[in-house]
Design a protein around this motif. Structure first.
Motif, PDB file in Angstrom:
ATOM      1  N   GLY A   1     -46.203  22.368  72.897  1.00 48.64           N
ATOM      2  CA  GLY A   1     -47.261  21.416  72.626  1.00 48.64           C
ATOM      3  C   GLY A   1     -46.745  20.006  72.615  1.00 48.64           C
ATOM      4  O   GLY A   1     -47.324  19.135  73.223  1.00 48.64           O
ATOM      5  N   SER A   2     -45.643  19.757  71.917  1.00 53.19           N
ATOM      6  CA  SER A   2     -45.159  18.382  71.814  1.00 53.19           C
ATOM      7  C   SER A   2     -44.651  17.875  73.165  1.00 53.19           C
ATOM      8  O   SER A   2     -44.692  16.681  73.427  1.00 53.19           O
ATOM      9  CB  SER A   2     -44.083  18.268  70.746  1.00 53.19           C
ATOM     10  OG  SER A   2     -42.998  19.106  71.061  1.00 53.19           O
ATOM     11  N   ILE A   3     -44.199  18.770  74.039  1.00 51.95           N
ATOM     12  CA  ILE A   3     -43.771  18.355  75.374  1.00 51.95           C
ATOM     13  C   ILE A   3     -44.980  17.832  76.149  1.00 51.95           C
ATOM     14  O   ILE A   3     -44.904  16.811  76.812  1.00 51.95           O
ATOM     15  CB  ILE A   3     -43.094  19.519  76.125  1.00 51.95           C
ATOM     16  CG1 ILE A   3     -41.751  19.841  75.451  1.00 51.95           C
ATOM     17  CG2 ILE A   3     -42.901  19.182  77.592  1.00 51.95           C
ATOM     18  CD1 ILE A   3     -41.080  21.075  75.978  1.00 51.95           C
ATOM     19  N   ARG A   4     -46.116  18.529  76.045  1.00 47.84           N
ATOM     20  CA  ARG A   4     -47.328  18.089  76.738  1.00 47.84           C
ATOM     21  C   ARG A   4     -47.777  16.728  76.231  1.00 47.84           C
ATOM     22  O   ARG A   4     -48.185  15.878  77.004  1.00 47.84           O
ATOM     23  CB  ARG A   4     -48.465  19.099  76.539  1.00 47.84           C
ATOM     24  CG  ARG A   4     -48.168  20.441  77.116  1.00 47.84           C
ATOM     25  CD  ARG A   4     -48.264  20.397  78.607  1.00 47.84           C
ATOM     26  NE  ARG A   4     -48.053  21.744  79.105  1.00 47.84           N
ATOM     27  CZ  ARG A   4     -47.664  22.007  80.323  1.00 47.84           C
ATOM     28  NH1 ARG A   4     -47.459  21.051  81.173  1.00 47.84           N
ATOM     29  NH2 ARG A   4     -47.472  23.238  80.708  1.00 47.84           N
ATOM     30  N   ALA A  91     -49.581  18.709  67.027  1.00 51.49           N
ATOM     31  CA  ALA A  91     -48.269  18.548  67.668  1.00 51.49           C
ATOM     32  C   ALA A  91     -47.855  17.084  67.784  1.00 51.49           C
ATOM     33  O   ALA A  91     -46.737  16.798  68.187  1.00 51.49           O
ATOM     34  CB  ALA A  91     -48.287  19.179  69.053  1.00 51.49           C
ATOM     35  N   ALA A  92     -48.753  16.152  67.458  1.00 50.26           N
ATOM     36  CA  ALA A  92     -48.454  14.718  67.592  1.00 50.26           C
ATOM     37  C   ALA A  92     -49.159  13.956  66.481  1.00 50.26           C
ATOM     38  O   ALA A  92     -50.307  13.556  66.633  1.00 50.26           O
ATOM     39  CB  ALA A  92     -48.910  14.216  68.957  1.00 50.26           C
ATOM     40  N   PRO A  93     -48.489  13.771  65.347  1.00 52.42           N
ATOM     41  CA  PRO A  93     -49.147  13.137  64.202  1.00 52.42           C
ATOM     42  C   PRO A  93     -49.470  11.657  64.378  1.00 52.42           C
ATOM     43  O   PRO A  93     -50.258  11.113  63.623  1.00 52.42           O
ATOM     44  CB  PRO A  93     -48.156  13.354  63.062  1.00 52.42           C
ATOM     45  CG  PRO A  93     -46.841  13.587  63.723  1.00 52.42           C
ATOM     46  CD  PRO A  93     -47.131  14.190  65.066  1.00 52.42           C
ATOM     47  N   GLU A  94     -48.899  10.992  65.400  1.00 54.50           N
ATOM     48  CA  GLU A  94     -49.213   9.586  65.625  1.00 54.50           C
ATOM     49  C   GLU A  94     -50.593   9.483  66.277  1.00 54.50           C
ATOM     50  O   GLU A  94     -50.846  10.097  67.315  1.00 54.50           O
ATOM     51  CB  GLU A  94     -48.159   8.951  66.530  1.00 54.50           C
ATOM     52  CG  GLU A  94     -48.373   7.481  66.772  1.00 54.50           C
ATOM     53  CD  GLU A  94     -47.334   6.907  67.717  1.00 54.50           C
ATOM     54  OE1 GLU A  94     -47.674   5.983  68.460  1.00 54.50           O
ATOM     55  OE2 GLU A  94     -46.196   7.399  67.715  1.00 54.50           O
ATOM     56  N   PRO A  95     -51.516   8.700  65.694  1.00 59.95           N
ATOM     57  CA  PRO A  95     -52.883   8.633  66.238  1.00 59.95           C
ATOM     58  C   PRO A  95     -52.936   8.047  67.651  1.00 59.95           C
ATOM     59  O   PRO A  95     -52.183   7.138  67.989  1.00 59.95           O
ATOM     60  CB  PRO A  95     -53.623   7.721  65.263  1.00 59.95           C
ATOM     61  CG  PRO A  95     -52.764   7.603  64.070  1.00 59.95           C
ATOM     62  CD  PRO A  95     -51.360   7.894  64.492  1.00 59.95           C
ATOM     63  N   LEU A  96     -53.839   8.611  68.447  1.00 58.01           N
ATOM     64  CA  LEU A  96     -54.197   8.059  69.754  1.00 58.01           C
ATOM     65  C   LEU A  96     -55.601   7.490  69.591  1.00 58.01           C
ATOM     66  O   LEU A  96     -56.545   8.242  69.328  1.00 58.01           O
ATOM     67  CB  LEU A  96     -54.199   9.147  70.826  1.00 58.01           C
ATOM     68  CG  LEU A  96     -52.866   9.792  71.151  1.00 58.01           C
ATOM     69  CD1 LEU A  96     -53.072  10.993  72.068  1.00 58.01           C
ATOM     70  CD2 LEU A  96     -51.938   8.789  71.809  1.00 58.01           C
ATOM     71  N   CYS A  97     -55.749   6.177  69.734  1.00 50.43           N
ATOM     72  CA  CYS A  97     -57.046   5.526  69.509  1.00 50.43           C
ATOM     73  C   CYS A  97     -57.689   5.142  70.832  1.00 50.43           C
ATOM     74  O   CYS A  97     -57.043   4.591  71.719  1.00 50.43           O
ATOM     75  CB  CYS A  97     -56.877   4.296  68.622  1.00 50.43           C
ATOM     76  SG  CYS A  97     -56.293   4.691  66.957  1.00 50.43           S
ATOM     77  N   TRP A  98     -58.968   5.449  70.925  1.00 49.33           N
ATOM     78  CA  TRP A  98     -59.735   5.243  72.148  1.00 49.33           C
ATOM     79  C   TRP A  98     -60.957   4.378  71.877  1.00 49.33           C
ATOM     80  O   TRP A  98     -61.585   4.489  70.832  1.00 49.33           O
ATOM     81  CB  TRP A  98     -60.242   6.588  72.677  1.00 49.33           C
ATOM     82  CG  TRP A  98     -59.164   7.549  73.022  1.00 49.33           C
ATOM     83  CD1 TRP A  98     -58.452   8.332  72.162  1.00 49.33           C
ATOM     84  CD2 TRP A  98     -58.660   7.842  74.326  1.00 49.33           C
ATOM     85  NE1 TRP A  98     -57.541   9.099  72.855  1.00 49.33           N
ATOM     86  CE2 TRP A  98     -57.644   8.818  74.178  1.00 49.33           C
ATOM     87  CE3 TRP A  98     -58.980   7.381  75.596  1.00 49.33           C
ATOM     88  CZ2 TRP A  98     -56.949   9.330  75.259  1.00 49.33           C
ATOM     89  CZ3 TRP A  98     -58.285   7.897  76.674  1.00 49.33           C
ATOM     90  CH2 TRP A  98     -57.285   8.860  76.503  1.00 49.33           C
ATOM     91  N   ALA A  99     -61.303   3.556  72.860  1.00 50.12           N
ATOM     92  CA  ALA A  99     -62.610   2.908  72.887  1.00 50.12           C
ATOM     93  C   ALA A  99     -63.485   3.843  73.714  1.00 50.12           C
ATOM     94  O   ALA A  99     -63.166   4.162  74.861  1.00 50.12           O
ATOM     95  CB  ALA A  99     -62.523   1.533  73.536  1.00 50.12           C
TER      96      ALA A  99
END
Length: 141
Positions: A1-4, A91-99
């Motif tokens: 998961g983290s690789i993806r 698998a990725a605790p850092e947020p991905l923020c989208w408009a």
């Protein structure tokens, strides 16, 4: 998961490096409240450059399940941050923020980093209520 997730982040960085810009003409940002009303109980399917990229199924409580086009699944949650929609995956605790943008009858998501849009843009292809085929007990395993 983290690789993806790392591959996704690399793809975003590469697109940002090309200097692609957000096409903001006639587009309006969808508020987090309107986004929640649109997505809860539904599955959204996204394209990148006209090809299937992934789908996200939304549940009550701002929970979601992302499925890449290659069938890998990631469980996550989303939360509003001003006018942005920020996703955090197991698998990725850092947020991905989208408009999340609306243009006429269509929608798109543009990744935003540090208040600037690098241009990584996913076009909404369709919305349905079909659950995503993600095997358990651990999503994406």
């Amino acid at each position: 998961g983290s690789i993806r997730v790392a591959v996704l982040r690399l793809a975003v960085a590469m697109v940002a490096g090309l200097g692609w810009a957000v096409q903001a003409q006639a587009e309006t940002i969808v508020s987090p409240e309107a986004f929640e009303a649109l997505v809860e109980g539904r599955t959204l399917h996204f394209n990148l450059d006209g090809r299937p990229f992934g789908s996200e199924q939304f549940f009550a409580g701002r929970r979601s399940l992302w499925r890449f086009a290659d069938n890998l699944c990631e469980a996550g949650t989303w939360a509003p941050k001003d006018d942005l929609i920020c996703f955090t995956y197991d698998a990725a605790p850092e947020p991905l923020c989208w408009a999340f943008l609306q243009d006429g009858g269509g929608y798109a998501g543009v990744l935003v980093e540090g208040g600037a849009a690098p241009g990584f843009r996913l076009e909404l292809d369709r919305i349905d209520t079909a659950p995503l085929p993600c095997p358990g007990p651990r999503v994406g395993s």
